[in-house]
Scaffold this active site. Structure first.
Site, PDB file in Angstrom:
ATOM      1  N   SER A 107      -4.228   1.157   5.246  1.00 37.41           N
ATOM      2  CA  SER A 107      -4.064   1.650   3.869  1.00 37.41           C
ATOM      3  C   SER A 107      -2.583   1.814   3.505  1.00 37.41           C
ATOM      4  O   SER A 107      -1.768   2.169   4.360  1.00 37.41           O
ATOM      5  CB  SER A 107      -4.767   3.010   3.746  1.00 37.41           C
ATOM      6  OG  SER A 107      -4.356   3.667   2.572  1.00 37.41           O
ATOM      7  N   TYR A 130      -2.100  -0.457  -2.788  1.00 34.30           N
ATOM      8  CA  TYR A 130      -2.298   0.240  -4.059  1.00 34.30           C
ATOM      9  C   TYR A 130      -1.150  -0.188  -4.946  1.00 34.30           C
ATOM     10  O   TYR A 130       0.006  -0.175  -4.510  1.00 34.30           O
ATOM     11  CB  TYR A 130      -2.243   1.754  -3.870  1.00 34.30           C
ATOM     12  CG  TYR A 130      -3.543   2.380  -3.439  1.00 34.30           C
ATOM     13  CD1 TYR A 130      -4.735   2.094  -4.105  1.00 34.30           C
ATOM     14  CD2 TYR A 130      -3.586   3.275  -2.375  1.00 34.30           C
ATOM     15  CE1 TYR A 130      -5.926   2.680  -3.710  1.00 34.30           C
ATOM     16  CE2 TYR A 130      -4.784   3.870  -1.982  1.00 34.30           C
ATOM     17  CZ  TYR A 130      -5.940   3.559  -2.660  1.00 34.30           C
ATOM     18  OH  TYR A 130      -7.120   4.137  -2.276  1.00 34.30           O
ATOM     19  N   THR A 156      -6.610  -3.046  -3.830  1.00 28.34           N
ATOM     20  CA  THR A 156      -7.648  -2.125  -4.300  1.00 28.34           C
ATOM     21  C   THR A 156      -7.529  -1.941  -5.812  1.00 28.34           C
ATOM     22  O   THR A 156      -6.471  -1.570  -6.316  1.00 28.34           O
ATOM     23  CB  THR A 156      -7.527  -0.769  -3.571  1.00 28.34           C
ATOM     24  OG1 THR A 156      -7.734  -1.021  -2.175  1.00 28.34           O
ATOM     25  CG2 THR A 156      -8.560   0.229  -4.068  1.00 28.34           C
ATOM     26  N   LYS A 252     -10.615  -5.629  -3.786  1.00 28.08           N
ATOM     27  CA  LYS A 252     -11.522  -4.548  -3.384  1.00 28.08           C
ATOM     28  C   LYS A 252     -11.846  -3.638  -4.567  1.00 28.08           C
ATOM     29  O   LYS A 252     -10.936  -3.244  -5.307  1.00 28.08           O
ATOM     30  CB  LYS A 252     -10.849  -3.723  -2.271  1.00 28.08           C
ATOM     31  CG  LYS A 252     -11.616  -2.507  -1.805  1.00 28.08           C
ATOM     32  CD  LYS A 252     -10.959  -1.917  -0.562  1.00 28.08           C
ATOM     33  CE  LYS A 252     -11.764  -0.789   0.027  1.00 28.08           C
ATOM     34  NZ  LYS A 252     -11.603   0.469  -0.684  1.00 28.08           N
ATOM     35  N   HIS A 276     -15.647   2.445  -3.630  1.00 29.87           N
ATOM     36  CA  HIS A 276     -14.707   3.320  -2.935  1.00 29.87           C
ATOM     37  C   HIS A 276     -15.447   4.422  -2.163  1.00 29.87           C
ATOM     38  O   HIS A 276     -14.972   5.551  -2.050  1.00 29.87           O
ATOM     39  CB  HIS A 276     -13.725   3.931  -3.937  1.00 29.87           C
ATOM     40  CG  HIS A 276     -12.323   4.078  -3.419  1.00 29.87           C
ATOM     41  ND1 HIS A 276     -11.300   3.225  -3.730  1.00 29.87           N
ATOM     42  CD2 HIS A 276     -11.756   5.010  -2.612  1.00 29.87           C
ATOM     43  CE1 HIS A 276     -10.172   3.627  -3.154  1.00 29.87           C
ATOM     44  NE2 HIS A 276     -10.434   4.712  -2.466  1.00 29.87           N
TER      45      HIS A 276
HETATM   46  C1  LIG Z   1     -11.299   9.461   3.613  1.00 28.69           C
HETATM   47  C2  LIG Z   1     -11.243   8.161   2.874  1.00 28.69           C
HETATM   48  C3  LIG Z   1     -10.017   7.647   2.475  1.00 28.69           C
HETATM   49  C4  LIG Z   1      -9.961   6.412   1.825  1.00 28.69           C
HETATM   50  N1  LIG Z   1      -8.744   5.872   1.510  1.00 28.69           N
HETATM   51  C5  LIG Z   1      -8.689   4.633   0.962  1.00 28.69           C
HETATM   52  C6  LIG Z   1      -7.440   4.003   0.747  1.00 28.69           C
HETATM   53  O1  LIG Z   1      -6.384   4.539   1.068  1.00 28.69           O
HETATM   54  N2  LIG Z   1      -7.447   2.772   0.191  1.00 28.69           N
HETATM   55  C7  LIG Z   1      -8.616   2.130  -0.179  1.00 28.69           C
HETATM   56  O2  LIG Z   1      -8.572   1.010  -0.691  1.00 28.69           O
HETATM   57  N3  LIG Z   1      -9.810   2.711   0.054  1.00 28.69           N
HETATM   58  C8  LIG Z   1      -9.871   3.920   0.622  1.00 28.69           C
HETATM   59  N4  LIG Z   1     -11.079   4.484   0.894  1.00 28.69           N
HETATM   60  C9  LIG Z   1     -12.312   3.734   0.609  1.00 28.69           C
HETATM   61  C10 LIG Z   1     -12.696   2.881   1.813  1.00 28.69           C
HETATM   62  O3  LIG Z   1     -11.813   1.817   1.984  1.00 28.69           O
HETATM   63  C11 LIG Z   1     -14.101   2.297   1.654  1.00 28.69           C
HETATM   64  O4  LIG Z   1     -14.202   1.655   0.416  1.00 28.69           O
HETATM   65  C12 LIG Z   1     -15.183   3.366   1.768  1.00 28.69           C
HETATM   66  O5  LIG Z   1     -14.878   4.286   2.776  1.00 28.69           O
HETATM   67  C13 LIG Z   1     -16.517   2.711   2.072  1.00 28.69           C
HETATM   68  O6  LIG Z   1     -17.531   3.639   2.104  1.00 28.69           O
HETATM   69  P1  LIG Z   1     -18.091   4.325   3.449  1.00 28.69           P
HETATM   70  O7  LIG Z   1     -17.103   5.374   3.812  1.00 28.69           O
HETATM   71  O8  LIG Z   1     -19.386   4.869   3.006  1.00 28.69           O
HETATM   72  O9  LIG Z   1     -18.185   3.246   4.498  1.00 28.69           O
HETATM   73  C14 LIG Z   1     -11.157   5.709   1.538  1.00 28.69           C
HETATM   74  C15 LIG Z   1     -12.383   6.242   1.960  1.00 28.69           C
HETATM   75  C16 LIG Z   1     -12.431   7.443   2.625  1.00 28.69           C
HETATM   76  C17 LIG Z   1     -13.760   7.965   3.088  1.00 28.69           C
END
Ligand SMILES: Cc1cc2nc3c(=O)[nH]c(=O)nc-3n(C[C@H](O)[C@H](O)[C@H](O)COP(=O)(O)O)c2cc1C
Length: 387
Positions: A107, A130, A156, A252, A276
């Protein structure tokens, strides 16, 4: 040592070991959390077709994502603040993914920097971007990802503005945690986590601190981040970033067939059907329910991946059988990381791999390329009759 047989076992240990504010950060969705909940419960509506008397020898879960060989089509999703779940968390997760043979996505909002992860790994990882208002910073970030030999850029698109997660506001989420009476009381019960954190220098946002003028501490950074995400991001800017990168691009946060068509137009190599993890637009549909309409629109012209709600190998099987060609896990690997560091991420991958392999076999399928809707029993109104 506890016997870990499912992702939920890791989650229970994770909850005990990691400070509350970081557990809550992971385990929440935006506003009412409807989308967060339905991401997982909608997978339960899909059922599997048991088949028998099919030779199940010589099975394999191997496949490809954007042309790269994978042990199974399950990548680690980009997760911000992973290095707060466990000391050097991004490095640990990247190493586990590398050893297992699945892609790791770093990330923008990671704790360990692109360079720190590259230094400790031997295979290329993917970098998630981002888009920020500071175009110069974005350009430099892309150059750094190139220099680190990242093999794909994941842009994203569903976080131009931050969805509200109540718990983060109530907890005063920050990295590293601010020392209030409440956090000190909680940290006192998480001493293993604290000792490990004291053993690393990676405790701030590694891709940002020291790379942007005037940012020297986390408090400044919080304000800077809120101000810096680019609300003016549009398809023209995405095309420019793609050109700047010059390599494989994955978009994404696509949850609508019209946006999928636009992603195709800008020449993305793949899209990730994602909301997300239910952390942005509460009330949006689950990824798995939106997948069929997106596949109908672009499925034969671009790789369609999916995340949000995957907690088991059976969920992976369902997504692939519905037509996705790759999947990602976010929370499922974070639980493992917080519970047991690198070994925990490996364990999460092993659990999911075994569930995928055994379920495939019991559905009468031996290889990933054989998976199609034949494997599933899909309720007639699964995607609903919405207008
Ligand atoms: C704690 C957390 C932080 C996240 N941070 C980012 C991020 O920095 N960038 C991003 O594109 N998605 C981020 N996401 C989304 C994840 O990439 C992903 O889309 C999501 O976790 C998928 O769902 P799941 O947790 O049910 O597998 C984050 C998700 C979580 C749970």
């Amino acid at each position: 040592m506890a016997v870990i047989t499912e992702i939920n076992d890791l989650k229970r240990i994770y909850e005990r070991r990691v400070p509350r504010m970081f557990y809550d950060y992971t385990e929440s969705g935006s506003w009412t959390e409807q989308t967060f909940r339905e991401n997982t419960s909608d997978f339960d509506q899909l059922r599997l077709r048991q088949r028998v008397a099919v030779d199940m020898t010589g099975r394999s879960t191997a496949g490809k994502m954007i042309g790269q060989d994978v042990t199974m089509p399950v990548a680690l999703a980009p997760v911000g603040l992973t290095g707060m779940q466990h000391a050097d968390g991004e490095i640990k997760a990247a190493k586990a993914a590398e050893e297992f043979g699945v892609p790791f996505t770093l990330s923008t909002m990671s704790i360990c920097s692109i360079e720190a992860v590259a230094e400790k790994t031997t295979k290329p990882f993917w970098f998630q971007l981002y888009t920020m208002k500071d175009e110069d910073f974005v350009r430099r970030l892309i150059e750094r990802a190139k220099a680190a030999k990242c093999s794909a850029l994941v842009i994203t698109l569903d976080l131009q503005i931050l969805g509200q997660r109540h718990k983060d506001l109530k907890n005063g989420l920050s990295a590293p945690p601010k020392l209030t009476a409440k956090t000190i009381a909680n940290l006192a019960t998480k001493w293993t986590w604290g000792l490990q954190m004291l053993g690393t220098k990676n405790r701030g946002f590694g891709n940002i601190v020291g790379h942007v003028d005037g940012i020297s501490d986390a408090a400044d950074l919080g304000a800077w981040t809120a101000e810096q995400f680019d609300p003016a991001l549009d398809w023209g800017k995405i095309a420019k970033i793609k050109e700047m990168w010059g390599g494989k691009v994955i978009l994404k946060g696509i949850l609508d067939a019209e946006d999928a068509k636009m992603a195709l137009k800008v020449g993305a190599d793949a899209i990730i059907v994602s909301n997300h993890g239910g952390r942005q637009l509460d009330g949006a549909m689950s990824s798995i329910k939106m997948l069929p309409s997106i596949l109908d629109a672009v499925g034969d012209q671009i790789e369609v991946h999916l995340d949000s709600g995957i907690r088991s190998g059976q969920d992976v099987l369902k997504a692939l059988a519905m037509g996705a060609s790759g999947t990602y896990i976010g929370r499922a690997f974070v639980y493992g990381l917080g519970a047991m560091g690198q070994a925990g991420v490996t364990r999460a991958l092993e659990v999911i791999h075994k569930e995928l392999d055994v379920s495939m076999a019991l559905c009468g399928k031996r290889v990933i390329s054989e998976l199609d809707q034949d494997v599933l029993l899909v309720p007639k109104d699964f995607s609903g009759d919405w207008r």
